[in-house]
Design an enzyme around this catalytic site. Sequence first.
Site, PDB file in Angstrom:
ATOM      1  N   CYS A   1      34.538  46.824  29.964  1.00  0.00           N
ATOM      2  CA  CYS A   1      33.686  46.241  28.936  1.00  0.00           C
ATOM      3  C   CYS A   1      34.572  45.804  27.769  1.00  0.00           C
ATOM      4  O   CYS A   1      35.771  46.075  27.766  1.00  0.00           O
ATOM      5  CB  CYS A   1      32.703  47.281  28.403  1.00  0.00           C
ATOM      6  SG  CYS A   1      31.839  48.175  29.693  1.00  0.00           S
TER       7      CYS A   1
ATOM      8  N   ARG B   1      35.527  40.240  29.767  1.00  0.00           N
ATOM      9  CA  ARG B   1      35.664  41.633  30.201  1.00  0.00           C
ATOM     10  C   ARG B   1      34.365  42.190  30.788  1.00  0.00           C
ATOM     11  O   ARG B   1      34.337  43.303  31.304  1.00  0.00           O
ATOM     12  CB  ARG B   1      36.070  42.513  29.006  1.00  0.00           C
ATOM     13  CG  ARG B   1      37.347  42.078  28.341  1.00  0.00           C
ATOM     14  CD  ARG B   1      37.667  42.976  27.183  1.00  0.00           C
ATOM     15  NE  ARG B   1      37.916  44.329  27.626  1.00  0.00           N
ATOM     16  CZ  ARG B   1      39.067  44.774  28.091  1.00  0.00           C
ATOM     17  NH1 ARG B   1      40.090  43.953  28.188  1.00  0.00           N
ATOM     18  NH2 ARG B   1      39.212  46.018  28.473  1.00  0.00           N
TER      19      ARG B   1
ATOM     20  N   TRP C   1      30.091  45.509  31.394  1.00  0.00           N
ATOM     21  CA  TRP C   1      30.221  45.268  32.835  1.00  0.00           C
ATOM     22  C   TRP C   1      29.874  46.609  33.460  1.00  0.00           C
ATOM     23  O   TRP C   1      30.645  47.558  33.368  1.00  0.00           O
ATOM     24  CB  TRP C   1      31.658  44.857  33.163  1.00  0.00           C
ATOM     25  CG  TRP C   1      31.876  44.355  34.542  1.00  0.00           C
ATOM     26  CD1 TRP C   1      31.426  43.168  35.070  1.00  0.00           C
ATOM     27  CD2 TRP C   1      32.627  44.982  35.584  1.00  0.00           C
ATOM     28  NE1 TRP C   1      31.852  43.032  36.364  1.00  0.00           N
ATOM     29  CE2 TRP C   1      32.583  44.133  36.699  1.00  0.00           C
ATOM     30  CE3 TRP C   1      33.331  46.184  35.689  1.00  0.00           C
ATOM     31  CZ2 TRP C   1      33.222  44.431  37.904  1.00  0.00           C
ATOM     32  CZ3 TRP C   1      33.966  46.487  36.878  1.00  0.00           C
ATOM     33  CH2 TRP C   1      33.912  45.623  37.969  1.00  0.00           C
TER      34      TRP C   1
ATOM     35  N   ASN D   1      34.422  51.537  26.142  1.00  0.00           N
ATOM     36  CA  ASN D   1      34.985  50.860  27.309  1.00  0.00           C
ATOM     37  C   ASN D   1      35.765  51.912  28.080  1.00  0.00           C
ATOM     38  O   ASN D   1      36.625  52.580  27.516  1.00  0.00           O
ATOM     39  CB  ASN D   1      35.920  49.727  26.851  1.00  0.00           C
ATOM     40  CG  ASN D   1      36.745  49.173  28.001  1.00  0.00           C
ATOM     41  OD1 ASN D   1      36.269  49.082  29.114  1.00  0.00           O
ATOM     42  ND2 ASN D   1      37.984  48.813  27.711  1.00  0.00           N
ATOM     43  N   GLY D   2      35.440  52.076  29.369  1.00  0.00           N
ATOM     44  CA  GLY D   2      36.140  53.079  30.177  1.00  0.00           C
ATOM     45  C   GLY D   2      35.135  53.898  30.964  1.00  0.00           C
ATOM     46  O   GLY D   2      33.980  53.493  31.111  1.00  0.00           O
TER      47      GLY D   2
ATOM     48  N   GLU E   1      45.919  31.647  47.133  1.00  0.00           N
ATOM     49  CA  GLU E   1      45.427  31.460  45.771  1.00  0.00           C
ATOM     50  C   GLU E   1      44.326  30.385  45.717  1.00  0.00           C
ATOM     51  O   GLU E   1      43.320  30.554  45.037  1.00  0.00           O
ATOM     52  CB  GLU E   1      46.605  31.090  44.849  1.00  0.00           C
ATOM     53  CG  GLU E   1      46.249  30.801  43.418  1.00  0.00           C
ATOM     54  CD  GLU E   1      45.594  31.966  42.659  1.00  0.00           C
ATOM     55  OE1 GLU E   1      45.511  33.069  43.198  1.00  0.00           O
ATOM     56  OE2 GLU E   1      45.133  31.722  41.533  1.00  0.00           O
TER      57      GLU E   1
ATOM     58  N   LYS F   1      40.608  31.088  44.380  1.00  0.00           N
ATOM     59  CA  LYS F   1      40.075  30.303  43.250  1.00  0.00           C
ATOM     60  C   LYS F   1      38.711  29.727  43.618  1.00  0.00           C
ATOM     61  O   LYS F   1      37.767  29.804  42.872  1.00  0.00           O
ATOM     62  CB  LYS F   1      41.040  29.153  42.988  1.00  0.00           C
ATOM     63  CG  LYS F   1      41.683  28.830  41.722  1.00  0.00           C
ATOM     64  CD  LYS F   1      41.965  29.739  40.625  1.00  0.00           C
ATOM     65  CE  LYS F   1      41.859  31.182  40.802  1.00  0.00           C
ATOM     66  NZ  LYS F   1      42.575  32.087  40.071  1.00  0.00           N
TER      67      LYS F   1
ATOM     68  N   GLU G   1      35.935  32.605  44.301  1.00  0.00           N
ATOM     69  CA  GLU G   1      35.535  33.470  43.180  1.00  0.00           C
ATOM     70  C   GLU G   1      34.634  32.760  42.179  1.00  0.00           C
ATOM     71  O   GLU G   1      33.800  33.389  41.543  1.00  0.00           O
ATOM     72  CB  GLU G   1      36.737  34.117  42.482  1.00  0.00           C
ATOM     73  CG  GLU G   1      37.652  33.203  41.708  1.00  0.00           C
ATOM     74  CD  GLU G   1      38.818  33.944  41.039  1.00  0.00           C
ATOM     75  OE1 GLU G   1      38.697  35.134  40.737  1.00  0.00           O
ATOM     76  OE2 GLU G   1      39.870  33.292  40.822  1.00  0.00           O
TER      77      GLU G   1
ATOM     78  N   HIS H   1      44.959  32.296  66.403  1.00  0.00           N
ATOM     79  CA  HIS H   1      44.782  33.632  66.975  1.00  0.00           C
ATOM     80  C   HIS H   1      43.407  34.184  66.634  1.00  0.00           C
ATOM     81  O   HIS H   1      43.259  35.383  66.387  1.00  0.00           O
ATOM     82  CB  HIS H   1      45.894  34.564  66.479  1.00  0.00           C
ATOM     83  CG  HIS H   1      47.243  34.117  66.931  1.00  0.00           C
ATOM     84  ND1 HIS H   1      47.650  34.173  68.244  1.00  0.00           N
ATOM     85  CD2 HIS H   1      48.265  33.540  66.257  1.00  0.00           C
ATOM     86  CE1 HIS H   1      48.867  33.677  68.353  1.00  0.00           C
ATOM     87  NE2 HIS H   1      49.273  33.270  67.152  1.00  0.00           N
TER      88      HIS H   1
ATOM     89  N   LYS I   1      37.562  39.994  34.251  1.00  0.00           N
ATOM     90  CA  LYS I   1      38.935  39.499  34.216  1.00  0.00           C
ATOM     91  C   LYS I   1      39.950  40.613  34.359  1.00  0.00           C
ATOM     92  O   LYS I   1      40.979  40.446  35.000  1.00  0.00           O
ATOM     93  CB  LYS I   1      39.191  38.741  32.914  1.00  0.00           C
ATOM     94  CG  LYS I   1      40.563  38.097  32.918  1.00  0.00           C
ATOM     95  CD  LYS I   1      40.623  36.932  32.023  1.00  0.00           C
ATOM     96  CE  LYS I   1      41.941  36.213  32.174  1.00  0.00           C
ATOM     97  NZ  LYS I   1      42.061  35.525  33.465  1.00  0.00           N
TER      98      LYS I   1
HETATM   99  C1  G6P Z   1      40.978  40.246  38.430  1.00  0.00           C
HETATM  100  C2  G6P Z   1      41.051  38.808  37.937  1.00  0.00           C
HETATM  101  C3  G6P Z   1      42.135  38.055  38.673  1.00  0.00           C
HETATM  102  C4  G6P Z   1      43.460  38.767  38.514  1.00  0.00           C
HETATM  103  C5  G6P Z   1      43.366  40.230  38.972  1.00  0.00           C
HETATM  104  C6  G6P Z   1      44.590  41.008  38.549  1.00  0.00           C
HETATM  105  O1  G6P Z   1      40.497  40.274  39.724  1.00  0.00           O
HETATM  106  O2  G6P Z   1      39.805  38.158  38.112  1.00  0.00           O
HETATM  107  O3  G6P Z   1      42.248  36.742  38.142  1.00  0.00           O
HETATM  108  O4  G6P Z   1      44.431  38.106  39.252  1.00  0.00           O
HETATM  109  O5  G6P Z   1      42.252  40.876  38.361  1.00  0.00           O
HETATM  110  O6  G6P Z   1      44.592  41.072  37.157  1.00  0.00           O
HETATM  111  P1  G6P Z   1      45.891  41.239  36.267  1.00  0.00           P
HETATM  112  O7  G6P Z   1      45.374  41.265  34.873  1.00  0.00           O
HETATM  113  O8  G6P Z   1      46.499  42.545  36.680  1.00  0.00           O
HETATM  114  O9  G6P Z   1      46.770  40.094  36.541  1.00  0.00           O
END
Ligand code: G6P
Length: 608
Positions: free
Chosen positions: A2, A27, A75, A101-102, A481, A485, A488, A504, A603
């Site tokens: 959060c 967050r 969150w 937060n936590g 990646e 992208k 997500e 395979h 994030k």
């Molecule tokens: C979340 C984010 C990703 C990110 C991953 C690792 O899943 O949505 O975009 O790559 O965490 O986060 P970090 O802050 O450790 O790069």
Amino acid sequence: MCGIVGYVGKSQAAPVLLDGLAKLEYRGYDSAGMAVYDGNKIAFEKALGRLKVLSEKTHDGETMPGTIGIGHTRWATHGEPSEINSHPHLNESETIAVVHNGIIENYAKLKDKLISRGYSFKSQTDTEVVAHLLDYYYKGDPLEAITKVMHRVEGSYALGIIFAEHPDEIFAVRKDSPLIVGRGKDGNLIASDVPAVLKYTRNVYFIDNGEIAHLTEDAIDFFDVDGQPIEKESKTIEWDAEAASKGGYEYFMEKEIHEQPKTIRDTLSHHVKDGKVNIEGFNMSEDDMRQISRIRIVACGSAYHTGVTAKYIYEGMCRIPVECDLASEFRYRNPILDPNELVVIISQSGETADSKAALIYAKEQGIRTLAIVNVEGSSIARDADIVVLTYAGPEIAVATTKAYSAQLMTHYLLAISFGKALGKVSEEDEAKYIQSMRKLPEQIEMVLNNKERIQRFANRYVTAHDVYFIGRGVDYAISLEASLKLKEISYIHSEAYAAGELKHGTISLIEEGTLVGAVCTQKELLPKSISNIVEVKSRGAFVIAVTTVGNTEVEEVADYVMYIPETDQYFTNSLAIIPLQLFAYYVTLGKGFDVDKPRNLAKSVTVE
Ligand code: G6P
């Protein structure tokens, strides 16, 4: 995970809190709330849904008078997203309000004890325990109550607390969840992350585990877990307020995609001096580098994907063995570590729980750790033996773009340094690599100039059900990646495969019209990649290819080709990712989804 904020100062608090929360919505964004002292009592408002619901409910904060308050964007972890579960949480007499937060790990035990002492609970959250526990210990001295609570609760927390009996003071504490304090001109602030305070100040304190901050309008004091005063030094943040605003773009993701040329320029200007990679920036000598037997990259999500790219580069360029681990797998599989290896943790936020745990695990085994991190002062940045900061600036959109690019650049520069130390990269090679890297920003701009074409194409695919991405070598790494992208943010099912692996099993899923993204930038592998394109084409796939200018043979097999400018074979991911980010962005825009805040995601994932 959060976001928390707090403000005490001359201005009305609620609008400042809403503004800070807007910067922290990455967050968590399933509910939000604020508590302010309105002159007589603690008033609070909560709202289910995005922050804008809370803003509307409070007329952008106007309906909540008072110049001191705390706010929260949630969150959900304990208890579904609902108004009752959203923060702030208060004691029964509503004289103490808490945002958190936590995770309070021993909350169930504490809750039982509090219930047996006559406390009753309204929510299903772990946080409400803190509000009641503070009430239980509070005998007129907030600091005393807070330190007692800190000794009782287990888990991770960043807390913002106000007491009606101390209407000019905010208290904030931290254990294993990020917390900063900002010293502003017209008041002081707390927040989970720097972007929330940038509009008011760049002068911040990073709160350490077990520390308590006490803020009034014009003073900030710090205490340890036993309530003893401590001294802390503030830092000046280089990021500017503009960096945390949309700057005319519709979404942060769009803005951050466009900031990638700058990110690369900034990275180069920090690490390249007189045309050479400045090894001092990596806090390791050439001797140190020569002693390293293996590089082990550990990360999550997109950061892990940059690690997969980096494996090809370190091994190819420096002939040093590299292993790549998902942080969530690493420490539970009892890995065999070599005392001379280097564990490289990559993280944008520096707060990802699994990456943080992997770092601690490696350190406990006596292994040297290097962290590539975007957020200065974050947990990972503080705990690693060697820290290499990335220069992406604040990244707000949940789906990473510019931090990904900054991580790639850092790997290139580190690889060149290792290569030189190990005698695998000559001065001429280095000059050639640097020349190629210097061209990247302009080359990215060229790709960005073609975005309308990508948007037109993406609009045709908003209804796609499945998209597969394939590639070989670094093109495989980028497929991972590209697929992440797309899925997500657009919620389209997507997978990535090493192109040779498709047959395979997965090729059985290809049918008439299935969209396949084929990345084929590697000259040497081109004939093989073309064969793979033909394989899927002959099963009915519609193929979009990303390749380097000049590889015209790709046009003969693919249905749609996106070209990137020519660069060194090791650096192609920096260019190839751009059209793929734009593709994901425009598909999502076409579907009408919130690009910056995809459902169920956050994030920075601070829970395992
Ligand atoms: C979340 C984010 C990703 C990110 C991953 C690792 O899943 O949505 O975009 O790559 O965490 O986060 P970090 O802050 O450790 O790069």
